[in-house]
Design a protein around this motif. Structure first.
Motif, PDB file in Angstrom:
ATOM      1  N   ILE A   1       0.945  -1.156   0.028  1.00  0.00           N
ATOM      2  CA  ILE A   1       0.102  -0.002  -0.098  1.00  0.00           C
ATOM      3  C   ILE A   1       0.827   1.229   0.104  1.00  0.00           C
ATOM      4  O   ILE A   1       1.680   1.389   0.729  1.00  0.00           O
ATOM      5  CB  ILE A   1      -0.920  -0.037   1.215  1.00  0.00           C
ATOM      6  CG1 ILE A   1      -1.902  -1.016   1.333  1.00  0.00           C
ATOM      7  CG2 ILE A   1      -1.637   1.176   1.534  1.00  0.00           C
ATOM      8  CD1 ILE A   1      -2.898  -1.156   2.645  1.00  0.00           C
TER       9      ILE A   1
ATOM     10  N   GLY B   1      -0.021   5.699  -0.482  1.00  0.00           N
ATOM     11  CA  GLY B   1      -0.956   6.780  -0.639  1.00  0.00           C
ATOM     12  C   GLY B   1      -0.699   7.741   0.201  1.00  0.00           C
ATOM     13  O   GLY B   1       0.287   8.046   0.814  1.00  0.00           O
TER      14      GLY B   1
ATOM     15  N   SER C   1      -3.278  10.487   3.124  1.00  0.00           N
ATOM     16  CA  SER C   1      -4.764  10.871   3.665  1.00  0.00           C
ATOM     17  C   SER C   1      -4.623  12.259   3.823  1.00  0.00           C
ATOM     18  O   SER C   1      -3.606  12.947   4.515  1.00  0.00           O
ATOM     19  CB  SER C   1      -5.037  10.159   5.143  1.00  0.00           C
ATOM     20  OG  SER C   1      -5.859  10.699   5.856  1.00  0.00           O
TER      21      SER C   1
ATOM     22  N   THR D   1      -1.671  16.791   4.806  1.00  0.00           N
ATOM     23  CA  THR D   1      -1.455  15.717   3.908  1.00  0.00           C
ATOM     24  C   THR D   1      -0.496  14.641   4.856  1.00  0.00           C
ATOM     25  O   THR D   1       0.659  14.984   5.285  1.00  0.00           O
ATOM     26  CB  THR D   1      -0.941  15.908   2.659  1.00  0.00           C
ATOM     27  OG1 THR D   1      -1.752  16.700   1.994  1.00  0.00           O
ATOM     28  CG2 THR D   1      -0.859  14.647   2.088  1.00  0.00           C
TER      29      THR D   1
ATOM     30  N   SER E   1       1.800   4.119   4.095  1.00  0.00           N
ATOM     31  CA  SER E   1       2.372   3.111   3.253  1.00  0.00           C
ATOM     32  C   SER E   1       2.079   1.656   4.106  1.00  0.00           C
ATOM     33  O   SER E   1       1.870   1.889   5.510  1.00  0.00           O
ATOM     34  CB  SER E   1       4.034   3.045   3.240  1.00  0.00           C
ATOM     35  OG  SER E   1       4.693   3.202   4.604  1.00  0.00           O
TER      36      SER E   1
ATOM     37  N   ARG F   1      -6.781   1.164  -7.426  1.00  0.00           N
ATOM     38  CA  ARG F   1      -6.567   2.394  -6.600  1.00  0.00           C
ATOM     39  C   ARG F   1      -7.991   2.276  -5.373  1.00  0.00           C
ATOM     40  O   ARG F   1      -9.174   1.838  -6.106  1.00  0.00           O
ATOM     41  CB  ARG F   1      -6.751   3.635  -7.335  1.00  0.00           C
ATOM     42  CG  ARG F   1      -6.735   4.952  -6.569  1.00  0.00           C
ATOM     43  CD  ARG F   1      -6.376   6.188  -7.409  1.00  0.00           C
ATOM     44  NE  ARG F   1      -6.978   7.343  -6.878  1.00  0.00           N
ATOM     45  CZ  ARG F   1      -8.101   7.829  -7.261  1.00  0.00           C
ATOM     46  NH1 ARG F   1      -8.739   7.395  -8.582  1.00  0.00           N
ATOM     47  NH2 ARG F   1      -8.383   9.252  -7.166  1.00  0.00           N
TER      48      ARG F   1
ATOM     49  N   THR G   1     -10.255   4.678  -2.821  1.00  0.00           N
ATOM     50  CA  THR G   1     -10.601   5.949  -2.205  1.00  0.00           C
ATOM     51  C   THR G   1     -11.729   5.826  -1.172  1.00  0.00           C
ATOM     52  O   THR G   1     -12.420   5.058  -1.465  1.00  0.00           O
ATOM     53  CB  THR G   1     -10.885   6.987  -3.255  1.00  0.00           C
ATOM     54  OG1 THR G   1     -11.980   6.677  -3.957  1.00  0.00           O
ATOM     55  CG2 THR G   1      -9.748   7.174  -4.215  1.00  0.00           C
TER      56      THR G   1
ATOM     57  N   ASP H   1      -6.572   8.000  -0.094  1.00  0.00           N
ATOM     58  CA  ASP H   1      -6.249   7.858  -1.555  1.00  0.00           C
ATOM     59  C   ASP H   1      -4.978   6.612  -1.507  1.00  0.00           C
ATOM     60  O   ASP H   1      -3.845   7.288  -1.595  1.00  0.00           O
ATOM     61  CB  ASP H   1      -6.029   8.909  -2.367  1.00  0.00           C
ATOM     62  CG  ASP H   1      -6.129   8.744  -3.806  1.00  0.00           C
ATOM     63  OD1 ASP H   1      -5.998   7.580  -4.202  1.00  0.00           O
ATOM     64  OD2 ASP H   1      -6.375   9.763  -4.619  1.00  0.00           O
ATOM     65  N   LEU H   2      -5.480   5.337  -1.763  1.00  0.00           N
ATOM     66  CA  LEU H   2      -4.318   4.485  -1.786  1.00  0.00           C
ATOM     67  C   LEU H   2      -4.271   3.495  -3.021  1.00  0.00           C
ATOM     68  O   LEU H   2      -5.067   3.213  -3.694  1.00  0.00           O
ATOM     69  CB  LEU H   2      -4.802   3.390  -0.566  1.00  0.00           C
ATOM     70  CG  LEU H   2      -5.181   4.012   0.769  1.00  0.00           C
ATOM     71  CD1 LEU H   2      -5.740   2.922   1.436  1.00  0.00           C
ATOM     72  CD2 LEU H   2      -3.955   4.705   1.436  1.00  0.00           C
ATOM     73  N   ALA H   3      -3.012   3.248  -3.241  1.00  0.00           N
ATOM     74  CA  ALA H   3      -2.609   2.234  -4.257  1.00  0.00           C
ATOM     75  C   ALA H   3      -2.108   1.023  -3.907  1.00  0.00           C
ATOM     76  O   ALA H   3      -1.287   1.050  -3.004  1.00  0.00           O
ATOM     77  CB  ALA H   3      -1.685   3.171  -5.333  1.00  0.00           C
TER      78      ALA H   3
END
Length: 663
Positions: A498, A500, A502, A511, A515, A621, A623, A653-655
């Motif tokens: 992970i 991204g 928050s 922000t 991880s 992705r 969200t 927002d996470l990848a």
């Protein structure tokens, strides 16, 4: 920050209290003065005292519906101008809510009203004046003449302070619910201190409007007429109608100043009174009562019509019968009424009628039917001789065959079935359906669907359905047989890394880099998605109230597995975790050291979805949004941190990318 906030609110509170000085009245008035002291609660500062003096014009006699409000105020604190200048205040505006109590004959009413604090630009030098505050109380109705007193009980402010560039100066709330829902304004509640101080304005007299000139006379043995004088409208509230009350009960509402009353009894005394109805919904006082006695009824008595004779019946079916009768021997007959069971039917002025029970008729039922006449005066004859009818039984064909049977596995051990409804003649007549699994009946239902449970996973089953008629004696043909298989419980385990961010949108904004990893398990048959979420400890540079830079160490503790579904490439899931704040640094260097135990009191719940689709092999992705609860275990900093960190609208927002060899 807190000292400056205190000064700003002291100035605005003074303006709001002074606003009470302007209760307007159309009648002669005398001046009154009242001095009060308050305690006002400010963000991050607590309670601070405030003294306010105001003047009012109190009416000696009036018929008020509402009170206009105007006020002027001047900054009382000699240090306030300097404080406002230091924090960069360019303009101030807002609202003042005044809470008061109106004490009048026969009632005590709490009244709240808002005053507008016009936008004020900071002058080049003190003093700072607030001029032209305006407002108006809600309409007040005084149903009884007498003395009225008004007490001043409480004050609440809602204030906006902005810089020269128009940006708001935002402060944390001091009340549970914001009065206007606007994050760019702040509330300041004020209460009397001490609470027992003198707070009542001098009383004034009121004379509510009243209908006058009511007169009336009987116009017959069952009627009367009334008339009265027009009631003059108030300045802001027009009279729209008048209510007539007869012996204490409302009987009519009319737009004009007269009314005809009917349906009275002969030689009877009645009491009438009238009151006006205003556009706002309020009422005037009642007029004086007028007594009216109706005339004696000198009409010749009218005899009731004679009995009709039900002479023949025809066309009897299971649900209807055709009836014929000889008319009543009376020229004044207005119609006829049929009676059967506990029902009556007005058939009008005819001598035959088809009594149709529709699909509610029951074959084989015995019914007794009778008829009577009535005249224009509402007098009824006796019922004529009744007849008894036994309705025949239909041949009743069986229900039609069930069609359109379909089935879907809804889990490892259950299957949903549905089909098109059957029919049984003109009226339907379907009592229900029987569901067979192979040769065994497994369900009886009244609707055209059924859920079969207690099955074995990864197994094929055959089903068929038939309809049953209302008497429950005949069955329709079976539907075509269908085969439905329950799914297996095969699962696949994945592994994703992970990365991204928050974004925090509370009073503390910024922000937060994220991880970690997640190891979900996917049930192929249902798409159920669950797994353990591990987010690494991270560090974020944030800003409090848009002014103060803070560096925060943030850790995450999973409260429950991430759970959701993966269907058609769309992943939806829910994550639950607690947020910990092991360390805070003011201005990035000064450690505040909250506590290693400092964390959210309740689990944070994040609703996640894949806006661009999700591939179980390639990742994708996610969200979502989440809210932060109160903090606990943060020691002395806890009261300061809670209003700055609590709130919703925060985003994720996470990848998710697959780890090599994880599948």
């Amino acid at each position: 920050m807190s000292l400056r906030s205190h000064r700003v609110r002291s100035v605005l509170a003074a303006a709001g209290i002074t606003a009470l000085a302007a209760c307007a009245a159309a009648a002669p008035a005398h001046a009154a003065q009242l001095t009060q002291t308050y305690q006002c609660t400010y963000p991050l500062m607590g309670e601070t005292g405030l003294t306010a003096t105001f003047d009012a014009a109190i009416p000696d006699q009036s018929d008020p519906t509402s009170f206009a409000i105007t006020a002027n105020a001047e900054m009382q604190d000699p240090d306030a101008y300097e404080v406002l200048d230091l924090i960069g205040v360019s303009k101030i505006s807002g609202l003042a809510r005044v809470t008061s109590t109106v004490i009048a004959p026969n009632f005590t009413l709490p009244v709240q009203f808002w005053m507008t604090i016009p936008e004020v630009t900071m002058p080049a030098a003190p003093p700072l004046r607030f001029e032209g505050l305006t407002g108006k109380t809600p309409p007040l109705t005084f149903p009884q003449a007498g003395q009225v007193k008004i007490t001043v009980d409480k004050l609440d402010l809602n204030v906006a302070a902005v810089r020269a560039d128009g940006s708001p100066i935002v402060l944390p709330p001091v009340v549970p619910v914001d009065s206007d829902g606007n994050p760019d304004t702040f509330d300041v509640p004020c209460v009397l201190d001490p609470p027992g101080q003198y707070r009542t304005l001098p009383p004034f007299g009121v004379t509510p409007p009243r209908v006058t000139g009511l007169t009336g006379m009987a116009t017959g043995w069952d009627a009367a007429e009334l008339s009265w004088s027009t009631l003059v409208d108030d300045d802001d509230d027009a009279v729209t109608a008048y209510e007539i009350h007869q012996d204490g009960v409302k009987v009519q509402t009319v737009p004009g100043t007269s009314a005809a009353i009917s349906d009275l009894a002969e030689s009877t005394e009645y009491r009438f009174k009238v009151r006006a109805v205003y556009e706002s919904g309020r009422f005037s006082e009642f007029s004086d009562e007028v007594l009216i006695t109706t005339h004696p009824d000198e009409r010749e008595p009218i005899e009731a019509p004679g009995e009709p004779y039900l002479r023949s019946i025809n066309d009897i079916t299971s649900t209807s019968v055709q009836l014929y009768w000889d008319p009543s021997a009376d020229d004044r007959v207005a119609g006829y009424e049929l009676r059967y069971d506990d029902e009556t039917v007005d058939v009008g002025r005819v001598t035959s009628y088809k009594l149709d029970f529709g699909c509610g008729g029951a074959p084989g039922l015995v019914r007794e039917i009778a008829i009577r006449a009535y005249d224009d005066a509402g007098q009824y004859s006796e019922y004529g001789p009744s007849i008894t009818i036994e309705f025949p039984t239909d041949s009743d064909e069986p229900p039609t065959r069930v069609r359109g049977l379909t089935g879907t596995a809804t889990g490892e051990t259950s299957i949903d079935l549905s089909w098109e409804p059957s029919s049984d003649g003109e009226c339907g007549g379907i009592a229900g359906y029987q569901v067979f699994q192979g040769a065994k009946k497994v369900a009886e239902v009244t609707d055209s669907s059924a859920t079969i449970t207690g099955l074995t996973k990864d197994t094929a089953y055959t089903f068929r359905v038939r309809a049953v008629d209302l008497p429950g004696l005949q069955y329709g043909e079976f539907s075509e047989e269908i085969t439905v298989a329950t799914p297996s419980d095969t699962t696949v385990t994945y592994g994703f890394d992970i990365a991204g961010v928050s974004v925090l949108k509370t009073l503390t904004r910024g922000t937060v880099p994220l991880s970690g990893r997640i190891d979900p398990e996917l049930v192929l048959a249902t798409g159920a998605f669950s797994g353990d979420l591990q987010l690494d400890r991270t560090r974020a540079r944030l800003q409090v109230l848009g002014l103060i830079p803070v560096t925060a160490d943030i850790a995450f503790a999973q409260s429950d597995q991430v759970r959701g579904t993966l269907t058609g490439g769309q992943l939806t899931a829910q994550a639950r975790f607690k947020i910990r704040l092991p360390q805070l640094y003011l201005f990035g260097v000064l450690p505040l050291t909250p506590q290693d135990t400092c964390q959210t009191r309740s689990a944070t719940v994040a609703q996640l979805s894949s806006p661009d689709g999700f591939d179980a092999l390639r990742g994708g992705r996610l969200t979502g949004r989440y809210a932060i609860s109160d903090l606990t275990g943060c020691g002395l900093l806890e009261p300061f941190l809670n209003p700055l960190t609590k709130g919703g609208g925060n985003t994720l927002d996470l990848a998710l990318t697959p780890r090599a060899g994880a599948v």
